[in-house]
Design a protein around this motif. Structure first.
Motif, PDB file in Angstrom:
ATOM      1  N   GLU A 140       0.822  -1.218   0.000  1.00 47.88           N
ATOM      2  CA  GLU A 140       0.000   0.000   0.000  1.00 47.88           C
ATOM      3  C   GLU A 140       0.850   1.259   0.000  1.00 47.88           C
ATOM      4  O   GLU A 140       0.390   2.317  -0.418  1.00 47.88           O
ATOM      5  CB  GLU A 140      -0.924   0.023   1.221  1.00 47.88           C
ATOM      6  N   LYS A 141       2.060   1.142   0.495  1.00 48.51           N
ATOM      7  CA  LYS A 141       2.913   2.322   0.587  1.00 48.51           C
ATOM      8  C   LYS A 141       3.736   2.541  -0.682  1.00 48.51           C
ATOM      9  O   LYS A 141       4.500   3.496  -0.776  1.00 48.51           O
ATOM     10  CB  LYS A 141       3.862   2.182   1.788  1.00 48.51           C
ATOM     11  N   ILE A 142       3.595   1.642  -1.619  1.00 50.12           N
ATOM     12  CA  ILE A 142       4.402   1.725  -2.843  1.00 50.12           C
ATOM     13  C   ILE A 142       3.612   2.446  -3.930  1.00 50.12           C
ATOM     14  O   ILE A 142       2.524   2.029  -4.286  1.00 50.12           O
ATOM     15  CB  ILE A 142       4.820   0.319  -3.301  1.00 50.12           C
ATOM     16  N   SER A 143       4.186   3.529  -4.436  1.00 52.43           N
ATOM     17  CA  SER A 143       3.545   4.297  -5.502  1.00 52.43           C
ATOM     18  C   SER A 143       4.355   4.159  -6.783  1.00 52.43           C
ATOM     19  O   SER A 143       5.512   3.734  -6.767  1.00 52.43           O
ATOM     20  CB  SER A 143       3.467   5.767  -5.107  1.00 52.43           C
ATOM     21  N   VAL A 144       3.725   4.526  -7.884  1.00 46.93           N
ATOM     22  CA  VAL A 144       4.427   4.519  -9.165  1.00 46.93           C
ATOM     23  C   VAL A 144       5.651   5.417  -9.077  1.00 46.93           C
ATOM     24  O   VAL A 144       6.722   5.102  -9.612  1.00 46.93           O
ATOM     25  CB  VAL A 144       3.489   4.982 -10.293  1.00 46.93           C
ATOM     26  N   ASN A 145       5.466   6.514  -8.401  1.00 44.16           N
ATOM     27  CA  ASN A 145       6.579   7.417  -8.128  1.00 44.16           C
ATOM     28  C   ASN A 145       7.795   6.705  -7.555  1.00 44.16           C
ATOM     29  O   ASN A 145       8.901   6.804  -8.088  1.00 44.16           O
ATOM     30  CB  ASN A 145       6.111   8.451  -7.101  1.00 44.16           C
ATOM     31  N   ARG A 146       7.555   5.998  -6.483  1.00 43.60           N
ATOM     32  CA  ARG A 146       8.652   5.309  -5.800  1.00 43.60           C
ATOM     33  C   ARG A 146       9.304   4.266  -6.688  1.00 43.60           C
ATOM     34  O   ARG A 146      10.535   4.135  -6.711  1.00 43.60           O
ATOM     35  CB  ARG A 146       8.112   4.619  -4.542  1.00 43.60           C
ATOM     36  N   ILE A 147       8.482   3.497  -7.378  1.00 43.15           N
ATOM     37  CA  ILE A 147       9.036   2.451  -8.235  1.00 43.15           C
ATOM     38  C   ILE A 147       9.948   3.068  -9.292  1.00 43.15           C
ATOM     39  O   ILE A 147      11.085   2.635  -9.489  1.00 43.15           O
ATOM     40  CB  ILE A 147       7.913   1.642  -8.920  1.00 43.15           C
ATOM     41  N   ALA A 148       9.437   4.120  -9.944  1.00 41.79           N
ATOM     42  CA  ALA A 148      10.207   4.765 -11.008  1.00 41.79           C
ATOM     43  C   ALA A 148      11.505   5.342 -10.454  1.00 41.79           C
ATOM     44  O   ALA A 148      12.581   5.180 -11.043  1.00 41.79           O
ATOM     45  CB  ALA A 148       9.370   5.852 -11.653  1.00 41.79           C
ATOM     46  N   GLU A 149      11.377   5.974  -9.321  1.00 42.06           N
ATOM     47  CA  GLU A 149      12.549   6.578  -8.694  1.00 42.06           C
ATOM     48  C   GLU A 149      13.609   5.512  -8.406  1.00 42.06           C
ATOM     49  O   GLU A 149      14.778   5.653  -8.763  1.00 42.06           O
ATOM     50  CB  GLU A 149      12.095   7.253  -7.402  1.00 42.06           C
ATOM     51  N   ARG A 150      13.162   4.410  -7.781  1.00 48.26           N
ATOM     52  CA  ARG A 150      14.098   3.344  -7.440  1.00 48.26           C
ATOM     53  C   ARG A 150      14.718   2.707  -8.677  1.00 48.26           C
ATOM     54  O   ARG A 150      15.873   2.285  -8.671  1.00 48.26           O
ATOM     55  CB  ARG A 150      13.367   2.279  -6.601  1.00 48.26           C
ATOM     56  N   ALA A 151      13.927   2.664  -9.739  1.00 50.61           N
ATOM     57  CA  ALA A 151      14.411   2.034 -10.973  1.00 50.61           C
ATOM     58  C   ALA A 151      15.243   2.999 -11.814  1.00 50.61           C
ATOM     59  O   ALA A 151      15.762   2.610 -12.866  1.00 50.61           O
ATOM     60  CB  ALA A 151      13.223   1.529 -11.789  1.00 50.61           C
TER      61      ALA A 151
END
Lengths: 199, 199
Positions: free
Chosen positions: B34-45
């Motif tokens: 629930e705490k994972i956003s598209v933002n975070r995924i993209a940032e991490r990737a």
DNA sequence: AGACTTAATTTACAATGTGTAAGATAATCA
DNA sequence: TGATTATCTTACACATTGTAAATTAAGTCT
């Protein structure tokens, strides 16, 4: 007898929480959890959105508390038949029958929370709770050894047995309970017991 | 021999998707879904957020596609041993060993997607896939009747057997695989086989 | 190598959802 | 009735979502 801590909850609180829970169950029937917002829940419950936050931190927190309630209900039903003095097998079978009857009596709720593929919290809680029962059962059957009669480590037997129990119940619910509680419990007992009979 | 439809994917696409998948697995290790956003995924990737939407509709869609990949992998491993001409029991046991070895070889991935309590898609897919195998197995053992030898309806036996299989695997993974694949497969076979032996 | 094609980036925008605050209103309790 | 407590109303700052248009960069093909 009665709960020692009985804080006598304000009826408004009970009403609000019930409306919110009903709304969430309602919505889960119509859409996936990801599409459900606090907004929608409050709207459906005819409750102000801000009031939601007076009761739950967020939606996962609400689901967790609903799962707590479910476990409490089930534990009561499950243990109600434990006080019997017949053979263990009969007691176990009766416990399962009572559990299945309870689930059937609240099938709308259980079909959603156990049947939905997006709310694993409920299944997880049920697994955890029933695992303990299975563990006791297996401990008892094999005295104090670390292995069952067939030489299988007890934890493997517990994994196997509790998964089979939960999985059978969930599949039964998902398939709209095509067998009576007594019938399912009987055959579950047959499938389980044959394992223990191995030398 | 080779796949007839081989569209020869642009290496940039492969790279981007791999980065995104790795990022999501990484994040799932650190926090709840629930705490994972598209933002975070993209940032991490280290990928632009907009690029995410060139590949996936949203996060659930991404999880679904990752589950597709997983099922494809597992189906390959599972069927690789099916071409053997020994006894069915030996083949089944070897299939399970290969599956467990595959899971152990990619334990980081499987520990997250099967172990996490918030990503049931993977478990569901695995259940569905392996249920078919179990169904075949039970159909075969009981000829064309609707019941098993012990008088249990086949669908109940299938619910029971497939849940036991998945649940045992998941518990094994969650407990950091404390037994070797061969050992677990052996005892799984023992627990399962004793059921069929009932007259 | 150069022309063509396609992927990824950048910037921007509207819409929705989140979580909290302060004060007003309404229901319950004693 | 008066005091208490829950709910409502309005408001705000912020994050997230999904999409669009134009630009840059990487891969493909002859």
């Amino acid at each position: 007898m009665t709960d020692p801590a009985k804080p006598r909850v304000d009826p408004r609180v009970l009403r609000t929480r019930q409306l919110l829970k009903d709304a969430l169950i309602d919505l889960l029937q119509e859409m996936d959890l990801e599409k459900i917002s606090v907004n929608r829940i409050a709207e459906r419950a005819t409750i102000n959105r801000v009031t939601f936050y007076l009761h739950y931190r967020d939606i996962p927190d609400m689901l967790e508390k609903m799962a707590d309630d479910m476990v409490e209900d089930i534990r009561r039903v499950w243990n109600q038949s434990e006080a019997n003095d017949r053979t263990p097998e009969q007691t176990e079978s009766r416990m399962l029958v009572h559990l299945l009857e309870h689930i059937a009596a609240h099938s709308k709720f259980y079909k959603i929370v156990l049947g939905s593929k997006r709310t694993p919290i409920f299944t997880e809680r049920l697994l955890k709770m029933l695992s303990e029962s299975i563990a006791l059962r297996i401990e008892r059957s094999g005295s104090d050894l670390a292995f069952t009669k067939s030489g299988t480590p007890k934890d493997i037997a517990i994994w196997y047995g509790s998964a089979a129990l939960i999985g059978t119940i969930v599949a039964w619910v998902r398939n709209d309970m095509p067998y009576s509680p007594a019938f399912l419990a009987k055959h579950f007992a047959i499938m389980t017991k044959t394992n223990d009979a191995v030398e």
